[in-house]
Every structure is written in structure tokens, then in C-alpha cells.
Design a protein around this motif. Structure first.
Motif, short mmCIF file in Angstrom:
data_model
loop_
_atom_site.label_atom_id
_atom_site.label_comp_id
_atom_site.label_asym_id
_atom_site.label_seq_id
_atom_site.Cartn_x
_atom_site.Cartn_y
_atom_site.Cartn_z
N VAL A 184 -2.16 36.95 25.37
CA VAL A 184 -1.85 35.59 25.82
C VAL A 184 -2.06 35.60 27.34
CG1 VAL A 184 -0.13 33.73 25.87
CG2 VAL A 184 -0.15 35.38 23.97
N TYR A 185 -3.31 35.46 27.73
CA TYR A 185 -3.67 35.72 29.12
C TYR A 185 -3.13 34.66 30.08
CZ TYR A 185 -6.66 39.19 26.96
OH TYR A 185 -7.12 40.26 26.23
N GLN A 186 -2.89 33.45 29.59
CA GLN A 186 -2.30 32.46 30.47
C GLN A 186 -0.87 32.85 30.85
OE1 GLN A 186 -3.25 31.96 27.37
NE2 GLN A 186 -1.87 30.64 26.20
N GLN A 187 -0.18 33.54 29.96
CA GLN A 187 1.17 34.02 30.28
C GLN A 187 1.10 35.13 31.31
OE1 GLN A 187 4.02 34.81 27.04
NE2 GLN A 187 4.32 36.85 27.95
N ALA A 188 0.15 36.05 31.16
CA ALA A 188 -0.02 37.12 32.14
C ALA A 188 -0.38 36.56 33.51
CB ALA A 188 -1.09 38.10 31.67
N LEU A 189 -1.26 35.57 33.53
CA LEU A 189 -1.64 34.94 34.80
C LEU A 189 -0.45 34.21 35.42
CD1 LEU A 189 -3.77 34.20 36.88
CD2 LEU A 189 -4.46 32.28 35.39
N ALA A 190 0.34 33.54 34.59
CA ALA A 190 1.53 32.84 35.09
C ALA A 190 2.51 33.83 35.71
CB ALA A 190 2.20 32.07 33.95
N GLY A 191 2.69 34.98 35.07
CA GLY A 191 3.59 35.99 35.62
C GLY A 191 3.09 36.51 36.96
N ALA A 192 1.79 36.75 37.06
CA ALA A 192 1.22 37.23 38.33
C ALA A 192 1.38 36.19 39.43
CB ALA A 192 -0.25 37.58 38.14
N LEU A 193 1.15 34.92 39.11
CA LEU A 193 1.30 33.86 40.11
C LEU A 193 2.76 33.69 40.54
CD1 LEU A 193 -1.14 31.14 38.71
CD2 LEU A 193 -1.49 32.67 40.66
#
Length: 252
Positions: A184-193
Motif C-alpha cells: 500500500v504505497y500511498q500509506q508508505a508515502l504518507a508516513g514518509a511525508l
């Protein structure tokens, strides 16, 4: 839909901002890990840097230790500690503490050593004892570099605190780890942001605290203004650490 569109959906989904796995809870956990590691790093590094900087003894060792600790990979250190002591809160806090020590140690040592020797001699000349020289002259004048070390350490620790999730703990890194594992790459990107945004906020808070704690005459901006003024008038700039700092304990 693009990844950025999915990211917007994820961030605006109310379910991701509620409960024990929501963003607010993970944010608090991340701040707890960062705060504990910074507290331990401050307690260890600042006194050592102050003593070594004041006495001038052991400076080579301080530089060597700081550089050596910087070379340690945080994830590798975390893995070694986990294998030695098992899972729990202690391994990631230890790894983050080791990460935070080098900039704090280097900043404190450099700040104390950077105080003009003439200022220190003048303080001793007016009858100050060594403890008074350290507390009322050297440390106040070293605060810009000390705060620089604090800011650098805080940014490194808050960014690397995501590794706590690798050993089953929470924090914002949980979104990154789980998002990658579940694809769920949008979740990973959200965490990084979110981690990046938190780092920016923490840095801005520390900048505000520095402006309150540090004398304006010691800030780089004040030194720059004096240099510009000196070019216009043809007079040499007055050092930030002057005789006035000796009598007032570094405040202006």
C-alpha cells in the motif's frame, strides 16, 4: 489513479486519523521515542563536551568518538542490540541515543572552545572562579553552536526513529513499514511525508527557542549585521563575545 491521488485519499480518510493505529497516536509514539533518545543523548554528550571544551583536555578523543559514532549504521546497531537483549523499547532508544550523541558532543565542544580566549581571561581577571567562568561566560557564549548541535541531533533522531517500527514498535514509521510490506504505497508515502513534516516543525520550534534563549548579539544574524555596518562605516566589527558578556553572563 496516480500515486499522488491515492495519497490524497489516504490522508483525507477519517479512519486513518482515529483509534490506536491512527496518525495522532503514531505521532505521539514517534515523539516519545525521539524525546527519550534526545534526553539521554543530552545527558551524556553535553556534560562531556562542556568539560572537555573548558579544560582543553581530551579534545582529540572527543572528535574521534564523534566521528566514530557517526559511522555506525543505525539499523545495524539496532539489529545487534535486539539480538543481544531481545525486543522492546530499549534497543531502538539505545540506537537513537547513539545517533544523537555525535552532533551534540561536537557542537558543545566546538562552542566552548570557540569562545574568545580574551573574554575568558577577562572573566578570570575580574575574580570569577572556574565554575563561574564556565556557567556565566563560556556556556552562554557557546549557545549558538550548542543549539546547532541540538537541532542537528533532533533532525537525525526524528528522521531515524522510524526504525523503531522495524522491531515491532509504533511511531510514524509504522505506516512506512506496513505500507511497503502490504504494497500500500500511498500509506508508505504518507508516513514518509509525515515524518518529514514533523522534522520541519521540530526544527522551527528549536529555532524559536534559540531566539529566546540565546542573546541576540550572539546570533549569526546579529554578527552579519555588524559586518555590513562595519563595511559602511569603515570601522572593524565588534565581536559578539565582548567585555560586556563577561559582566552580564553572556546576555545583552
Amino acid at each position: 489513479m496516480s500515486l499522488w491521488g491515492l495519497l490524497g485519499q489516504w490522508l483525507t480518510d477519517p479512519t486513518h486519523w482515529q483509534g490506536s493505529t491512527g496518525v495522532p497516536t503514531r505521532l505521539v509514539e514517534h515523539l516519545e521515542y525521539t524525546g527519550l533518545a534526545m534526553l539521554f543523548a543530552l545527558v551524556i554528550a553535553v556534560p562531556i563536551g562542556v568539560v572537555v571544551g573548558h579544560t582543553g583536555r581530551g579534545g582529540f578523543a572527543v572528535v574521534g568518538v564523534a566521528n566514530g559514532l557517526r559511522a555506525l549504521p543505525s539499523l545495524g546497531l539496532l539489529t545487534i542490540v535486539v539480538l543481544a537483549s531481545g525486543l522492546g523499547l530499549a534497543p531502538p532508544i539505545l540506537a537513537l541515543t547513539v545517533l544523537g550523541i555525535p552532533p551534540l558532543l561536537a557542537g558543545t565542544y566546538a562552542g566552548i572552545r570557540a569562545v574568545y580566549p580574551a573574554v575568558v581571561d577577562a572573566a578570570r581577571g575580574v575574580g570569577m572562579r572556574e565554575g563561574q567562568v564556565l556557567l556565566r561566560v563560556e556556556i552562554p557564549n557557546a549557545m549558538p553552536l550548542i543549539f546547532g548541535g541540538v537541532r542537528s541531533a533532533a533532525l537525525q533522531v526524528v528522521a531515524t526513529a522510524t526504525i523503531a517500527s522495524a522491531v515491532g514498535l509504533g511511531g510514524l514509521g509504522r505506516f512506512v513499514i506496513d505500507g511497503i510490506e502490504q504494497q500500500v504505497y500511498q500509506q508508505a508515502l504518507a508516513g514518509a511525508l509525515l515524518v518529514g513534516a514533523l522534522a520541519i516543525v521540530i526544527d522551527l520550534v528549536l529555532v524559536a527557542v534559540q531566539r529566546v534563549v540565546v542573546s541576540p548579539g550572539l546570533n549569526q544574524a546579529g554578527l552579519t549585521r555588524r559586518r555590513v555596518r562595519s563595511r559602511r562605516t569603515g570601522n572593524p566589527p565588534v565581536p559578539a563575545t565582548g567585555a560586556r558578556a563577561v559582566h552580564t553572563g553572556g546576555s545583552t
